[in-house]
Design a protein around this motif. Structure first.
Motif, PDB file in Angstrom:
ATOM      1  N   HIS A  59       0.784  -1.231   0.000  1.00 13.16           N
ATOM      2  CA  HIS A  59       0.000   0.000   0.000  1.00 13.16           C
ATOM      3  C   HIS A  59       0.820   1.287   0.000  1.00 13.16           C
ATOM      4  CE1 HIS A  59      -3.668  -2.259   0.372  1.00 13.16           C
ATOM      5  NE2 HIS A  59      -3.176  -2.912   1.406  1.00 13.16           N
ATOM      6  N   GLU A  62       0.269   5.189   1.888  1.00 13.99           N
ATOM      7  CA  GLU A  62      -1.077   5.129   2.473  1.00 13.99           C
ATOM      8  C   GLU A  62      -1.109   4.203   3.693  1.00 13.99           C
ATOM      9  OE1 GLU A  62      -3.962   6.866   1.656  1.00 13.99           O
ATOM     10  OE2 GLU A  62      -2.441   8.015   0.577  1.00 13.99           O
ATOM     11  N   ARG A  66      -3.451   4.822   6.931  1.00  9.17           N
ATOM     12  CA  ARG A  66      -4.712   4.094   6.766  1.00  9.17           C
ATOM     13  C   ARG A  66      -4.560   2.589   6.894  1.00  9.17           C
ATOM     14  NH1 ARG A  66      -6.461   5.185   1.345  1.00  9.17           N
ATOM     15  NH2 ARG A  66      -8.269   3.938   1.920  1.00  9.17           N
ATOM     16  N   LYS A  68      -4.435  -1.169   8.142  1.00 15.17           N
ATOM     17  CA  LYS A  68      -5.173  -1.971   9.115  1.00 15.17           C
ATOM     18  C   LYS A  68      -4.619  -3.396   9.056  1.00 15.17           C
ATOM     19  CE  LYS A  68      -9.840  -3.488  10.274  1.00 15.17           C
ATOM     20  NZ  LYS A  68     -11.251  -3.426   9.848  1.00 15.17           N
ATOM     21  N   SER A 108      -5.217  -4.505   5.148  1.00 13.82           N
ATOM     22  CA  SER A 108      -6.073  -3.658   4.313  1.00 13.82           C
ATOM     23  C   SER A 108      -5.845  -2.195   4.656  1.00 13.82           C
ATOM     24  CB  SER A 108      -7.555  -4.018   4.517  1.00 13.82           C
ATOM     25  OG  SER A 108      -7.928  -3.780   5.877  1.00 13.82           O
ATOM     26  N   LEU A 109      -6.564  -1.341   3.960  1.00 16.13           N
ATOM     27  CA  LEU A 109      -6.582   0.081   4.273  1.00 16.13           C
ATOM     28  C   LEU A 109      -7.977   0.417   4.802  1.00 16.13           C
ATOM     29  CD1 LEU A 109      -4.815   1.699   1.177  1.00 16.13           C
ATOM     30  CD2 LEU A 109      -3.827   1.196   3.429  1.00 16.13           C
ATOM     31  N   THR A 110      -8.034   1.338   5.782  1.00 15.59           N
ATOM     32  CA  THR A 110      -9.320   1.802   6.279  1.00 15.59           C
ATOM     33  C   THR A 110      -9.905   2.778   5.264  1.00 15.59           C
ATOM     34  OG1 THR A 110      -8.309   3.608   7.497  1.00 15.59           O
ATOM     35  CG2 THR A 110      -8.625   1.537   8.683  1.00 15.59           C
ATOM     36  N   ASP A 111     -11.198   2.994   5.350  1.00 13.71           N
ATOM     37  CA  ASP A 111     -11.872   3.933   4.433  1.00 13.71           C
ATOM     38  C   ASP A 111     -11.561   5.353   4.772  1.00 13.71           C
ATOM     39  OD1 ASP A 111     -12.998   1.820   3.070  1.00 13.71           O
ATOM     40  OD2 ASP A 111     -14.718   1.743   4.419  1.00 13.71           O
TER      41      ASP A 111
END
Length: 111
Positions: A59, A62, A66, A68, A108-111
């Protein structure tokens, strides 16, 4: 995407100095074997750090704001093991050592 590392006692010792974990299970081979393990144990947070590195690689910048990461340690990793952490296209994390699963989770990335 995956990361493969040959685990050494020196790695375990160095991580222990950084995080302050002095539990003997990480440093005394005979003690660890007496408790049913093949040898001293890699720290769980050390395994998680390798997973976080995969998140950063996937990622980029980011990840810093962001990212996770969820991990669950489910098996031992000992000196002399080849540790392989991998994430698939959906962000599912799996790690293994000696053909046995040692960690699962998600990246993952948070929204």
């Amino acid at each position: 995407m995956e990361r493969t590392l040959e685990i050494t006692q020196e790695m375990i010792d160095g991580y222990g100095r950084i995080n302050g974990d002095n539990d003997i299970i990480h440093y005394d081979h005979a003690y660890a074997v007496d408790r049913g393990f093949r040898g001293t144990l890699l720290h769980g947070p050390h395994m998680t750090a390798f997973a976080a590195d995969l998140g950063a690689r996937r990622h980029g910048k980011e990840w810093l704001t962001r990212g996770k990461l969820h991990t669950k340690w489910i098996g031992p990793v000992c000196p002399g093991d080849t540790f392989v952490a991998a994430i698939d296209d959906e962000g599912t994390l799996t790690a293994s050592s000696g053909g046995a699963t040692t960690m699962v989770g998600s990246i993952s990335l948070t929204d």
